[in-house]
Design an enzyme around this catalytic site. Structure first.
Site, PDB file in Angstrom:
ATOM      1  N   SER A 145       0.841  -1.191   0.000  1.00  0.00           N
ATOM      2  CA  SER A 145       0.000   0.000   0.000  1.00  0.00           C
ATOM      3  C   SER A 145       0.876   1.239   0.000  1.00  0.00           C
ATOM      4  O   SER A 145       2.051   1.191   0.394  1.00  0.00           O
ATOM      5  CB  SER A 145      -0.877   0.002   1.268  1.00  0.00           C
ATOM      6  OG  SER A 145      -1.526   1.240   1.419  1.00  0.00           O
ATOM      7  N   TYR A 158      -2.900  -0.282  10.528  1.00  0.00           N
ATOM      8  CA  TYR A 158      -2.923  -0.677   9.114  1.00  0.00           C
ATOM      9  C   TYR A 158      -1.560  -0.390   8.476  1.00  0.00           C
ATOM     10  O   TYR A 158      -0.987  -1.248   7.786  1.00  0.00           O
ATOM     11  CB  TYR A 158      -4.029   0.090   8.383  1.00  0.00           C
ATOM     12  CG  TYR A 158      -4.129  -0.229   6.904  1.00  0.00           C
ATOM     13  CD1 TYR A 158      -4.848  -1.326   6.453  1.00  0.00           C
ATOM     14  CD2 TYR A 158      -3.508   0.582   5.948  1.00  0.00           C
ATOM     15  CE1 TYR A 158      -4.947  -1.615   5.093  1.00  0.00           C
ATOM     16  CE2 TYR A 158      -3.603   0.310   4.590  1.00  0.00           C
ATOM     17  CZ  TYR A 158      -4.324  -0.795   4.163  1.00  0.00           C
ATOM     18  OH  TYR A 158      -4.413  -1.078   2.816  1.00  0.00           O
TER      19      TYR A 158
HETATM   20  P1  NAP Z   1     -12.125  -5.230  -0.016  1.00  0.00           P
HETATM   21  O1  NAP Z   1     -12.992  -4.633  -1.100  1.00  0.00           O
HETATM   22  O2  NAP Z   1     -12.574  -5.083   1.385  1.00  0.00           O
HETATM   23  O3  NAP Z   1     -11.907  -6.793  -0.362  1.00  0.00           O
HETATM   24  C1  NAP Z   1     -11.213  -7.614   0.524  1.00  0.00           C
HETATM   25  C2  NAP Z   1     -11.237  -9.030   0.009  1.00  0.00           C
HETATM   26  O4  NAP Z   1     -10.483  -9.865   0.908  1.00  0.00           O
HETATM   27  C3  NAP Z   1     -12.628  -9.630  -0.081  1.00  0.00           C
HETATM   28  O5  NAP Z   1     -12.691 -10.467  -1.209  1.00  0.00           O
HETATM   29  C4  NAP Z   1     -12.726 -10.470   1.207  1.00  0.00           C
HETATM   30  O6  NAP Z   1     -13.639 -11.526   1.025  1.00  0.00           O
HETATM   31  C5  NAP Z   1     -11.278 -10.957   1.325  1.00  0.00           C
HETATM   32  N1  NAP Z   1     -10.857 -11.332   2.671  1.00  0.00           N
HETATM   33  C6  NAP Z   1     -10.813 -10.548   3.769  1.00  0.00           C
HETATM   34  N2  NAP Z   1     -10.369 -11.250   4.827  1.00  0.00           N
HETATM   35  C7  NAP Z   1     -10.127 -12.504   4.390  1.00  0.00           C
HETATM   36  C8  NAP Z   1      -9.673 -13.713   5.007  1.00  0.00           C
HETATM   37  N3  NAP Z   1      -9.361 -13.726   6.308  1.00  0.00           N
HETATM   38  N4  NAP Z   1      -9.546 -14.826   4.259  1.00  0.00           N
HETATM   39  C9  NAP Z   1      -9.837 -14.800   2.939  1.00  0.00           C
HETATM   40  N5  NAP Z   1     -10.277 -13.695   2.292  1.00  0.00           N
HETATM   41  C10 NAP Z   1     -10.431 -12.576   3.014  1.00  0.00           C
HETATM   42  O7  NAP Z   1     -10.658  -4.626  -0.077  1.00  0.00           O
HETATM   43  P2  NAP Z   1      -9.808  -3.971  -1.292  1.00  0.00           P
HETATM   44  O8  NAP Z   1      -9.935  -2.497  -1.194  1.00  0.00           O
HETATM   45  O9  NAP Z   1     -10.104  -4.649  -2.562  1.00  0.00           O
HETATM   46  O10 NAP Z   1      -8.330  -4.305  -0.802  1.00  0.00           O
HETATM   47  C11 NAP Z   1      -7.609  -5.447  -1.245  1.00  0.00           C
HETATM   48  C12 NAP Z   1      -6.168  -5.315  -0.781  1.00  0.00           C
HETATM   49  O11 NAP Z   1      -5.596  -4.116  -1.296  1.00  0.00           O
HETATM   50  C13 NAP Z   1      -6.012  -5.250   0.733  1.00  0.00           C
HETATM   51  O12 NAP Z   1      -4.835  -5.939   1.132  1.00  0.00           O
HETATM   52  C14 NAP Z   1      -5.849  -3.761   0.989  1.00  0.00           C
HETATM   53  O13 NAP Z   1      -5.149  -3.501   2.183  1.00  0.00           O
HETATM   54  C15 NAP Z   1      -5.046  -3.368  -0.227  1.00  0.00           C
HETATM   55  N6  NAP Z   1      -5.105  -1.943  -0.552  1.00  0.00           N
HETATM   56  C16 NAP Z   1      -6.293  -1.338  -0.814  1.00  0.00           C
HETATM   57  C17 NAP Z   1      -6.304   0.012  -1.126  1.00  0.00           C
HETATM   58  C18 NAP Z   1      -7.575   0.748  -1.467  1.00  0.00           C
HETATM   59  O14 NAP Z   1      -7.527   1.973  -1.618  1.00  0.00           O
HETATM   60  N7  NAP Z   1      -8.699   0.077  -1.620  1.00  0.00           N
HETATM   61  C19 NAP Z   1      -5.110   0.738  -1.142  1.00  0.00           C
HETATM   62  C20 NAP Z   1      -3.933   0.095  -0.841  1.00  0.00           C
HETATM   63  C21 NAP Z   1      -3.929  -1.254  -0.555  1.00  0.00           C
HETATM   64  P3  NAP Z   1     -14.533 -12.151   2.243  1.00  0.00           P
HETATM   65  O15 NAP Z   1     -14.856 -11.011   3.166  1.00  0.00           O
HETATM   66  O16 NAP Z   1     -15.735 -12.731   1.557  1.00  0.00           O
HETATM   67  O17 NAP Z   1     -13.672 -13.187   2.867  1.00  0.00           O
END
Ligand code: NAP
Length: 254
Positions: A145, A158
């Site tokens: 991130s 985080y």
């Molecule tokens: P999101 O929309 O909340 O999606 C998270 C995904 O992870 C969902 O598919 C969820 O599915 C799964 N998940 C969560 N806990 C889990 C577990 N214990 N076991 C298996 N699956 C799990 O998040 P996102 O924004 O797409 O983020 C994805 C990644 O990118 C994360 O690592 C986040 O920190 C990183 N990131 C995001 C941003 C941003 O701006 N969005 C920026 C930098 C980095 P279920 O809940 O159904 O299990």
């Protein structure tokens, strides 16, 4: 015009953790469009089946397991390799956010976010790498991130997980690079997903993101696909332990 062969990943098998929605689903779609067999992961089998039905082609599979649960991860990776085939590419994407002032952050939430964002990459990465190192090749991409580098009030835990994930990426490179496995990170900036919904909906915060980002907008999940395909391809065979930031330029400016 055809793509350069250095970027050809057709026929590879990839697992993307946390790919029932958001960034993981977009990355999985990109891998599928590039000709990979893709395994979607998350904890909810129904959500996964729905996500799989949205992806193109007939080479999309699902594997529901909790990436924070060691025995479930070991069984999950063994099952994927048996059912789908040897993994060439692993994307450690599953993660969560918990926003609260550090003084109010509870012990339970601290352990929860560490498990979801850091321990998960160790558990899934180790299990996949046991097989990849034996075969002498593999690509692992850890979704880090912007907050692997910088932080703002209210998200210290985080940022601690994402900073540690950056160093775990380098450590994995040190241990597994000699066995033909390239490990790198992808660092998204502010991307519109369910995880950032409260921030997107906060007009003041949203305007701050747009002002603060040289590209002048929030990122879209599709903005991350090109960097992932590069890191997963032979074009990145001599890259190790690097974090590629895809943030509209945010980490570069004051
Ligand atoms: P999101 O929309 O909340 O999606 C998270 C995904 O992870 C969902 O598919 C969820 O599915 C799964 N998940 C969560 N806990 C889990 C577990 N214990 N076991 C298996 N699956 C799990 O998040 P996102 O924004 O797409 O983020 C994805 C990644 O990118 C994360 O690592 C986040 O920190 C990183 N990131 C995001 C941003 C941003 O701006 N969005 C920026 C930098 C980095 P279920 O809940 O159904 O299990």
């Amino acid at each position: 015009m055809t793509a350069h062969p250095l970027f050809d990943i057709g026929g590879r098998t990839a697992l993307v953790t946390g790919s029932s929605r958001g960034i993981g689903l977009a990355l999985a779609r990109g891998l599928a469009e590039a000709g990979c067999t893709v395994v979607l992961n998350g904890r909810d089998p129904d959500r996964l089946a729905e996500a799989a039905s949205e992806l193109p082609g007939d080479r999309v599979r699902t594997a529901a397991f909790d990436v924070t649960d060691g025995p479930a991860v070991a069984a999950g990776i063994a099952d994927v390799e048996e059912r789908v085939g040897p993994l060439d590419i692993l994307v450690n994407n599953a993660g969560m956010q918990l926003r609260a002032p550090l003084l109010e952050f509870t012990d339970a939430d601290w352990h929860r976010i560490l498990d979801a964002n850091l321990t998960s990459a160790f558990l899934v990465g180790r299990e996949a790498a046991r097989r990849m190192t034996e075969r002498g090749h593999g690509k692992i991409v850890n979704i880090c991130s912007l907050q692997s580098e910088v932080v703002r009030p209210g998200i210290a835990p985080y940022a601690a997980t994402k900073g540690a994930l950056k160093m775990l990426t380098k450590g994995m490179c040190a241990d597994w690079g000699p066995h033909g496995v390239q490990v790198n990170g992808l660092g998204p900036g502010y991307i519109e997903t369910e995880l950032t919904r409260p921030l997107v909906d906060d007009e003041e915060f949203s305007a701050w993101v747009r002002r603060r980002t040289p590209a002048g907008r929030w990122g879209r999940t599709e903005d991350l696909v090109g960097a992932l395909l590069f890191l997963a391809s032979p074009a990145a065979d001599f890259m190790g332990g690097q974090i590629l930031y895809v943030d509209g330029g945010m980490t570069s400016v004051l």
